[in-house]
Design a protein around this motif. Structure first.
Motif, PDB file in Angstrom:
ATOM      1  N   VAL A  27       0.633  -1.139   0.157  1.00  0.00           N
ATOM      2  CA  VAL A  27      -0.165   0.264  -0.217  1.00  0.00           C
ATOM      3  C   VAL A  27       1.260   1.390  -0.318  1.00  0.00           C
ATOM      4  N   GLN A  28       2.105   1.041  -0.315  1.00  0.00           N
ATOM      5  CA  GLN A  28       3.178   2.135  -0.413  1.00  0.00           C
ATOM      6  C   GLN A  28       2.918   3.633  -1.752  1.00  0.00           C
ATOM      7  N   SER A  29       1.881   3.618  -2.367  1.00  0.00           N
ATOM      8  CA  SER A  29       1.747   4.361  -2.837  1.00  0.00           C
ATOM      9  C   SER A  29       0.305   5.005  -2.656  1.00  0.00           C
ATOM     10  N   LEU A  30      -0.372   4.747  -2.108  1.00  0.00           N
ATOM     11  CA  LEU A  30      -1.744   4.757  -1.124  1.00  0.00           C
ATOM     12  C   LEU A  30      -1.469   5.710   0.424  1.00  0.00           C
ATOM     13  N   VAL A  31      -0.219   5.371   0.492  1.00  0.00           N
ATOM     14  CA  VAL A  31      -0.112   6.142   2.369  1.00  0.00           C
ATOM     15  C   VAL A  31       0.817   7.427   2.430  1.00  0.00           C
ATOM     16  N   ARG A  32       0.415   7.804   3.166  1.00  0.00           N
ATOM     17  CA  ARG A  32       1.520   8.947   2.837  1.00  0.00           C
ATOM     18  C   ARG A  32       2.934   8.663   4.268  1.00  0.00           C
ATOM     19  N   PRO A  33       3.947   9.090   2.635  1.00  0.00           N
ATOM     20  CA  PRO A  33       5.465   8.080   3.486  1.00  0.00           C
ATOM     21  C   PRO A  33       5.659   9.686   4.513  1.00  0.00           C
ATOM     22  N   GLY A  34       6.237   8.341   5.685  1.00  0.00           N
ATOM     23  CA  GLY A  34       7.457   9.181   7.091  1.00  0.00           C
ATOM     24  C   GLY A  34       8.149   8.423   6.564  1.00  0.00           C
ATOM     25  N   HIS A  35       9.328   9.161   6.969  1.00  0.00           N
ATOM     26  CA  HIS A  35      10.575   9.550   7.235  1.00  0.00           C
ATOM     27  C   HIS A  35      11.320   7.924   7.120  1.00  0.00           C
ATOM     28  N   ASP A  36      11.133   6.970   7.964  1.00  0.00           N
ATOM     29  CA  ASP A  36      11.694   5.650   8.313  1.00  0.00           C
ATOM     30  C   ASP A  36       9.510   5.097   8.137  1.00  0.00           C
ATOM     31  N   ALA A  37      10.179   3.547   8.497  1.00  0.00           N
ATOM     32  CA  ALA A  37       8.716   2.196   8.576  1.00  0.00           C
ATOM     33  C   ALA A  37       8.202   2.854   9.489  1.00  0.00           C
ATOM     34  N   GLN A  38       8.882   3.026  10.888  1.00  0.00           N
ATOM     35  CA  GLN A  38       7.200   3.540  11.837  1.00  0.00           C
ATOM     36  C   GLN A  38       7.152   4.446  12.406  1.00  0.00           C
ATOM     37  N   HIS A  39       7.331   5.407  10.740  1.00  0.00           N
ATOM     38  CA  HIS A  39       6.163   6.617  11.170  1.00  0.00           C
ATOM     39  C   HIS A  39       5.519   6.649   9.669  1.00  0.00           C
TER      40      HIS A  39
END
Length: 318
Positions: A27-39
């Protein structure tokens, strides 16, 4: 819905996904990315209500990777806080409930499915044990939560293993000159996974079966209905002292009757009903050996205590 962090191919940068019956869907293209996986996961939790229609559609029709094509990682690689209940189970003892209390565990100790629990290379603690636990994943910020509103603070649930260094007897190392919980926070001593199950998938977190195997031998086998202080009470208690933020993890304690030692070369597996299971290995550079422990029977839940203290839960006693 089951949220995961995964690599595909193995060794690629971690990305968020959904664990479905078809496999893992990115779902990487659907979500707001953080600066790492946790965020990134924290962003998904904060944005979940708006994201849900897209995520549900992706779960149904998105390209799915077979599980043998991916590497699942800890779904919360570095929580802001990990708080663990001390004890919190009746354990076949007829007594008043112990006072609710918790300790903080090192967030850098988190590992995930397929990883290795590494015992430390010094011999001051006399042994190391597993504690299989239900973990609550927070949606925050939340402070001064009323117990009846506890669900407002819960995004979902995951499995946790509270790996613990022991001194002589069964106390947590070290206990002298001043007792501390440092023996809970060695690197790799906080396995989490395999996924975060959203709260709507679990009607009652205090009615789940927790199991743990060591080299195929069943050790923990208890119901979360055996908790002295249920999830809602734990969260209300904690938020009187501190703000709980999105992505924080609250581990609900364990039934100590299933405790056993962790030793070099072993394979361990935790499973919680409605969440899933994960497997890890154990490595000890000093190759220490201890007695494996005593298995406490097919069901270590204190049914009599539940009937006395939580009569509303008796309808599903196992």
């Amino acid at each position: 819905m089951k949220l995961v962090i995964f690599e595909s191919p193995v060794g690629a940068p971690p990305q968020p996904g959904l664990l479905t019956e078809r496999g893992v869907v990115s779902v990487q293209s659907l979500v707001r990315p953080g600066h790492d996986a946790q965020h990134t996961i924290q962003n998904i939790i904060d944005d979940f209500d708006a994201l849900r229609p897209k995520l549900e559609q992706a779960a149904k029709s998105g390209v799915a990777f077979a599980l043998d094509q991916v590497r699942l990682r800890a779904p919360l690689p570095r929580p802001g806080k990990i708080l663990n209940c001390i004890g919190n189970y009746w354990e076949n003892r007829e007594r008043a409930a112990a006072q609710l209390n918790l300790f903080m565990k090192n967030p850098d100790a988190v590992i995930g499915p397929g990883d290795t629990i590494c015992l430390p290379k010094f011999d001051t603690p006399t042994s190391f044990m597993h504690e299989a636990e239900l973990a609550v994943v927070i949606k925050g910020p939340v402070k001064h939560l009323a117990q009846e509103d506890w669900r407002q603070a819960v995004f979902g649930y995951t499995c946790a293993i509270d790996v613990t260094a022991r001194g002589e007897g069964r106390y947590t190392w070290p206990n002298k000159p001043v007792a501390s919980w440092l023996g809970k926070s060695f690197d790799t001593f906080a396995p989490l996974g395999p996924c975060i199950v959203t709260a709507d998938e679990i009607e009652n977190p205090n009615n789940l079966v927790v199991r743990f195997w060591n080299d195929g031998q069943l050790r923990h086998n208890y119901s979360t209905s055996d908790m002295e202080h249920p999830v809602g009470e734990i969260l209300a208690f904690l938020t009187q002292f501190m703000t709980l933020n999105t992505g924080d993890v609250i581990c609900c304690g364990t039934n100590h009757e299933g405790l056993g030692y962790l030793q070099d070369g072993e394979t361990v597996r935790i499973e919680i009903e409605s969440i899933g299971d994960m497997t890890l290995t154990v490595s000890d550079p000093l190759k220490r050996k201890w007695e494996r422990g005593v298995y406490m029977g097919a069901d270590s839940t204190n049914h009599d205590a539940i009937r006395q203290h939580h009569p509303d839960m008796t309808k599903t006693l196992r």
